[in-house]
Design a protein around this motif. Structure first.
Motif, PDB file in Angstrom:
ATOM      1  N   LEU A 142       0.834  -1.197   0.000  1.00  0.00           N
ATOM      2  CA  LEU A 142       0.000   0.000   0.000  1.00  0.00           C
ATOM      3  C   LEU A 142       0.874   1.254   0.000  1.00  0.00           C
ATOM      4  CD1 LEU A 142      -2.775  -1.007   2.559  1.00  0.00           C
ATOM      5  CD2 LEU A 142      -2.767  -1.280   0.071  1.00  0.00           C
ATOM      6  N   LEU A 143       0.388   2.276  -0.679  1.00  0.00           N
ATOM      7  CA  LEU A 143       1.100   3.547  -0.768  1.00  0.00           C
ATOM      8  C   LEU A 143       0.497   4.555   0.194  1.00  0.00           C
ATOM      9  CD1 LEU A 143       1.358   3.813  -4.659  1.00  0.00           C
ATOM     10  CD2 LEU A 143       3.090   2.959  -3.062  1.00  0.00           C
ATOM     11  N   LEU A 144       1.331   5.446   0.694  1.00  0.00           N
ATOM     12  CA  LEU A 144       0.850   6.502   1.572  1.00  0.00           C
ATOM     13  C   LEU A 144      -0.040   7.461   0.797  1.00  0.00           C
ATOM     14  CD1 LEU A 144       4.066   7.340   3.589  1.00  0.00           C
ATOM     15  CD2 LEU A 144       1.968   6.298   4.475  1.00  0.00           C
ATOM     16  N   LYS A 145      -1.082   7.917   1.446  1.00  0.00           N
ATOM     17  CA  LYS A 145      -2.008   8.844   0.795  1.00  0.00           C
ATOM     18  C   LYS A 145      -1.362  10.216   0.611  1.00  0.00           C
ATOM     19  CE  LYS A 145      -6.635  10.667   0.816  1.00  0.00           C
ATOM     20  NZ  LYS A 145      -7.966  10.567   1.373  1.00  0.00           N
ATOM     21  N   HIS A 146      -0.764  10.739   1.655  1.00  0.00           N
ATOM     22  CA  HIS A 146      -0.121  12.054   1.595  1.00  0.00           C
ATOM     23  C   HIS A 146       1.340  11.876   1.964  1.00  0.00           C
ATOM     24  CE1 HIS A 146      -4.077  13.863   1.379  1.00  0.00           C
ATOM     25  NE2 HIS A 146      -4.429  13.182   2.452  1.00  0.00           N
ATOM     26  N   HIS A 147       2.197  11.963   0.963  1.00  0.00           N
ATOM     27  CA  HIS A 147       3.623  11.827   1.247  1.00  0.00           C
ATOM     28  C   HIS A 147       4.403  12.656   0.241  1.00  0.00           C
ATOM     29  CE1 HIS A 147       7.628   9.796   1.387  1.00  0.00           C
ATOM     30  NE2 HIS A 147       7.395   9.993   2.660  1.00  0.00           N
ATOM     31  N   GLU A 148       5.111  13.621   0.751  1.00  0.00           N
ATOM     32  CA  GLU A 148       5.943  14.472  -0.100  1.00  0.00           C
ATOM     33  C   GLU A 148       7.203  13.716  -0.492  1.00  0.00           C
ATOM     34  OE1 GLU A 148       5.089  17.527  -1.181  1.00  0.00           O
ATOM     35  OE2 GLU A 148       3.171  17.246  -0.142  1.00  0.00           O
ATOM     36  N   PRO A 149       7.574  13.749  -1.777  1.00  0.00           N
ATOM     37  CA  PRO A 149       8.819  13.087  -2.193  1.00  0.00           C
ATOM     38  C   PRO A 149      10.005  13.617  -1.382  1.00  0.00           C
ATOM     39  CG  PRO A 149       7.538  13.794  -4.100  1.00  0.00           C
ATOM     40  CD  PRO A 149       6.870  14.381  -2.893  1.00  0.00           C
ATOM     41  N   GLY A 150      10.811  12.691  -0.909  1.00  0.00           N
ATOM     42  CA  GLY A 150      11.985  13.052  -0.122  1.00  0.00           C
ATOM     43  C   GLY A 150      11.721  13.241   1.363  1.00  0.00           C
ATOM     44  N   ALA A 151      10.455  13.360   1.742  1.00  0.00           N
ATOM     45  CA  ALA A 151      10.120  13.509   3.165  1.00  0.00           C
ATOM     46  C   ALA A 151      10.245  12.154   3.854  1.00  0.00           C
ATOM     47  CB  ALA A 151       8.704  14.042   3.321  1.00  0.00           C
ATOM     48  N   PRO A 152      10.610  12.155   5.138  1.00  0.00           N
ATOM     49  CA  PRO A 152      10.705  10.868   5.844  1.00  0.00           C
ATOM     50  C   PRO A 152       9.327  10.212   5.963  1.00  0.00           C
ATOM     51  CG  PRO A 152      11.003  12.700   7.361  1.00  0.00           C
ATOM     52  CD  PRO A 152      10.930  13.285   5.982  1.00  0.00           C
ATOM     53  N   GLU A 153       9.335   8.892   5.914  1.00  0.00           N
ATOM     54  CA  GLU A 153       8.079   8.162   6.077  1.00  0.00           C
ATOM     55  C   GLU A 153       7.702   8.137   7.560  1.00  0.00           C
ATOM     56  OE1 GLU A 153       7.390   4.530   3.928  1.00  0.00           O
ATOM     57  OE2 GLU A 153       9.018   4.999   2.550  1.00  0.00           O
ATOM     58  N   PRO A 154       6.408   8.080   7.860  1.00  0.00           N
ATOM     59  CA  PRO A 154       5.955   8.106   9.260  1.00  0.00           C
ATOM     60  C   PRO A 154       6.033   6.742   9.942  1.00  0.00           C
ATOM     61  CG  PRO A 154       4.082   8.058   7.797  1.00  0.00           C
ATOM     62  CD  PRO A 154       5.297   8.155   6.919  1.00  0.00           C
TER      63      PRO A 154
END
Length: 141
Positions: A34-46
């Motif tokens: 599954l892919l994150l709904k809101h994720h900025e490229p280069g931002a750390p994953e939660p």
């Protein structure tokens, strides 16, 4: 009586409450893909939590740290009792293929793909790290 009486706009999401957020996060990301709904490229994953929202087709499937939800509703945080209270059903095009992919990514099936004639479906089951039952489900519209 209807949902309109509440001012209901839509179904928001399914939120799975977890204790080990990182392990659960990796399962939904790496095993289920599954892919994150809101994720900025280069931002750390939660990955550390306490919240992450994934896209599951047209729906949102979120993870939330159980202790935070307990605090929000004023409940005592206590151990799980081992009883299934939710099944996350993921509709797939081919249950057999999806089950093989999940296994190749490290999942162990709890039930192999099988027809469920009474349901009009073909299903397979696996469990997320904390025991949430996941159903891979195939059916025609």
């Amino acid at each position: 009586m209807s949902g309109a009486d509440l001012g209901l706009l839509s179904y928001g999401q399914t939120r799975v409450l977890v204790d080990d957020f990182a392990e659960s996060y990796r399962f939904y990301r790496d095993i289920l893909g599954l892919l994150l709904k809101h994720h900025e490229p280069g931002a750390p994953e939660p990955e550390a939590g306490p919240y992450a929202c994934f896209v599951a087709g047209d729906a949102d499937l979120a993870l939330f740290t159980r202790a935070y939800m307990d605090a929000a509703v004023g409940a005592e945080h206590r151990p799980r009792d081992g009883v299934d209270t939710v099944v996350v059903v993921l509709r797939v095009t081919d249950v057999d293929a999806a089950a093989k992919v999940a296994e190749s990514r490290g999942a162990r099936l709890t039930t192999a793909p099988a027809d469920q004639p009474a349901w009009g479906t073909r299903v397979a089951h696996l469990r997320a790290p904390e025991g949430t039952l996941i159903e891979l489900c195939q059916y025609d519209d």
